[in-house]
Scaffold this motif. Structure first.
Motif, PDB file in Angstrom:
ATOM      1  N   ARG A 243      39.043  39.976  47.574  1.00 19.89           N
ATOM      2  CA  ARG A 243      39.224  38.538  47.294  1.00 19.89           C
ATOM      3  C   ARG A 243      37.983  37.879  46.679  1.00 19.89           C
ATOM      4  N   GLU A 244      37.076  38.681  46.105  1.00 23.39           N
ATOM      5  CA  GLU A 244      35.917  38.097  45.414  1.00 23.39           C
ATOM      6  C   GLU A 244      36.317  37.774  43.972  1.00 23.39           C
ATOM      7  N   ILE A 245      36.025  36.560  43.541  1.00 21.09           N
ATOM      8  CA  ILE A 245      36.413  36.112  42.201  1.00 21.09           C
ATOM      9  C   ILE A 245      35.456  36.709  41.170  1.00 21.09           C
ATOM     10  N   GLY A 246      36.033  37.389  40.186  1.00 23.62           N
ATOM     11  CA  GLY A 246      35.237  38.026  39.134  1.00 23.62           C
ATOM     12  C   GLY A 246      35.566  37.467  37.761  1.00 23.62           C
ATOM     13  N   GLU A 247      34.940  38.075  36.741  1.00 23.30           N
ATOM     14  CA  GLU A 247      35.149  37.647  35.356  1.00 23.30           C
ATOM     15  C   GLU A 247      36.616  37.717  34.949  1.00 23.30           C
ATOM     16  N   GLU A 248      37.299  38.773  35.406  1.00 23.18           N
ATOM     17  CA  GLU A 248      38.695  38.970  35.014  1.00 23.18           C
ATOM     18  C   GLU A 248      39.582  37.833  35.528  1.00 23.18           C
ATOM     19  N   ASP A 249      39.301  37.354  36.741  1.00 25.70           N
ATOM     20  CA  ASP A 249      40.079  36.238  37.308  1.00 25.70           C
ATOM     21  C   ASP A 249      39.849  34.955  36.504  1.00 25.70           C
ATOM     22  N   ILE A 250      38.590  34.724  36.108  1.00 22.97           N
ATOM     23  CA  ILE A 250      38.268  33.532  35.311  1.00 22.97           C
ATOM     24  C   ILE A 250      38.967  33.615  33.958  1.00 22.97           C
TER      25      ILE A 250
END
Length: 416
Positions: A100-107
């Motif tokens: 559940r860590e937000i990364g570049e792909e999620d952005i």
């Protein structure tokens, strides 16, 4: 970002085409090259002759290349005009990582979701500016990378423009044998350079006094809130001088740049100059006061139109100051006249870099700052080619796997 990176901005204006080469070293920007050429084929900020515009771009690029001794292959292009429109949109995605860590792909995915808007067939998306991110309902987040959450949202401003204007601009750049790294709204870029954080938050009007048009951008709560373009600018002052002194436009422009003053009260009676009048070879003498009597009413009218436009946009009483940029802003007396007509505090923004200390370069330098801050960091770790390449053999690493910025560019290429 690599320790040294090169970014080139291309500002196609009504009177000049300007190319600025910026070198980014460990986050600090140095302006290493500037090229400018007289703009042909542009009227009131719009392209009216493709071939002439292409030649103007080539002339400006050649000028910049000769100054630095390197070959320009890729540029960031500035766009503005009365066809630009802003609208807000919302994007929502579920965080994909197991931890559940937000990364570049999620952005990337949430920004892609925010770009899904219904548009008329004659319009297309130029860019998207995140206003804020939300993680599981928590708002006010500017950069959610590394945060833990289940749901990621973004509230963004979608910048759209007329397809015809965008495609004609891009066609000119491509015909000048340049690759387009990105298209940037000039008001956004100028705001990056010209305005402080407090000015953006408190409500400020950024007024770009160009040759063929005047662009007004309202910044509020840290973001670009509204933009509008008026079809009047420094060119109209030149035309008035040409009629008033009965001389050719070219000479009127030179007189304006050398002796022009926007306030009659600031003009000097003993500052004299001679003008060759149309239809004769006889020179007639005029004073700076005579010239100011022609310039002041037109500049007064431009600022009155700016004030009316701010009211029309719904920001009467909400603007706490005005910042002027653009070539016409450098004329003596403009700041005092603007302060009087707009009835607010006014200052002139000038880039603080050697070689570009002129309000006319604000947009070009702002584009370099905007790219280095918001667009290039996404290319960190990638082997993406720099905006400028030296005439040397390409290294094998240039064919390395594309980074996130490259994939993002490809994903959005259908919109541009």
């Amino acid at each position: 970002m690599s320790s040294s990176d090169l970014i080139v901005s291309l500002d196609i204006g009504t009177s000049k085409v300007r190319v600025i080469i910026g070198e980014v070293q460990n986050g600090a920007i140095n302006i290493i090259g500037v090229g400018s050429a007289d703009s042909e084929g542009i009227r009131k900020g719009a392209i009216v002759d493709i071939d002439q515009t292409v030649q103007s771009i080539r002339n400006a690029v050649d000028h910049a290349e000769r100054m630095v001794g390197i070959e320009i292959s890729e540029v960031y292009v500035g766009i503005q005009g009365n066809h630009i429109a802003l609208q807000t949109n919302h994007g929502v995605v579920a965080v994909s990582n197991e931890d559940r860590e937000i990364g570049e792909e999620d952005i990337e995915r949430v920004l892609q979701a925010a770009r899904v808007v219904a548009l008329p067939p004659e319009r297309e998306i130029i860019g998207l500016v995140p206003r804020q991110f939300l993680v599981d309902g928590l708002d006010g987040i500017s950069d959610p990378r590394g945060m833990i959450g289940v749901r990621l949202e973004v509230e963004a401003t979608v910048i759209t423009g007329a397809k015809t204007a965008i495609h004609n601009l891009m066609r000119c750049v491509e015909k000048a044998d340049l690759q387009i790294a990105g298209v940037i709204l000039m008001s956004l870029a100028s705001g990056q350079m010209a305005l402080t954080k407090d000015e953006k938050n408190m409500g400020t009007a950024l007024v770009d006094l160009g040759a063929g048009s005047t662009t007004i951008a309202i910044f509020e709560q840290g973001n670009l809130a509204a933009t509008s373009t008026l079809p009047v600018g420094g060119e109209y002052v030149t035309n008035d001088i040409s009629y008033g002194l009965r001389t050719q436009t070219e000479q009127a422009e030179k007189i304006k740049l050398k002796f022009g003053c926007a306030l009659v009260s600031d003009a000097a009676e003993d500052q004299k100059f001679k003008v060759v009048r149309m239809g004769s070879n006889v020179e007639k003498e005029f004073s700076q006061v005579d010239l100011a009597n022609i310039i002041e009413p037109r500049m007064q009218e431009i600022f009155q139109l700016v004030r009316q436009e701010i009211i029309r946009l719904g920001y009467e009483g909400k603007v706490n100051g005005c910042v002027l940029t653009g070539g016409t802003a450098s004329m003596p007396g403009v700041q005092a006249l603007a302060q009087r007509e707009l009835e607010t505090s006014v200052r002139i923004a000038v880039p603080d870099y050697i070689g570009v200390r002129d309000p006319a370069f604000t947009s070009g330098v702002g584009m370099i700052q905007y790219v280095s801050r918001y667009m290039r960091p996404r290319a960190a770790g990638s082997a993406r080619r720099a905006a400028v390449r030296k005439p040397a053999p390409a290294s094998p690493s240039a064919a390395a796997k594309p980074g996130i910025f490259e994939r993002l560019k490809r994903m959005f290429s259908e919109f541009i």
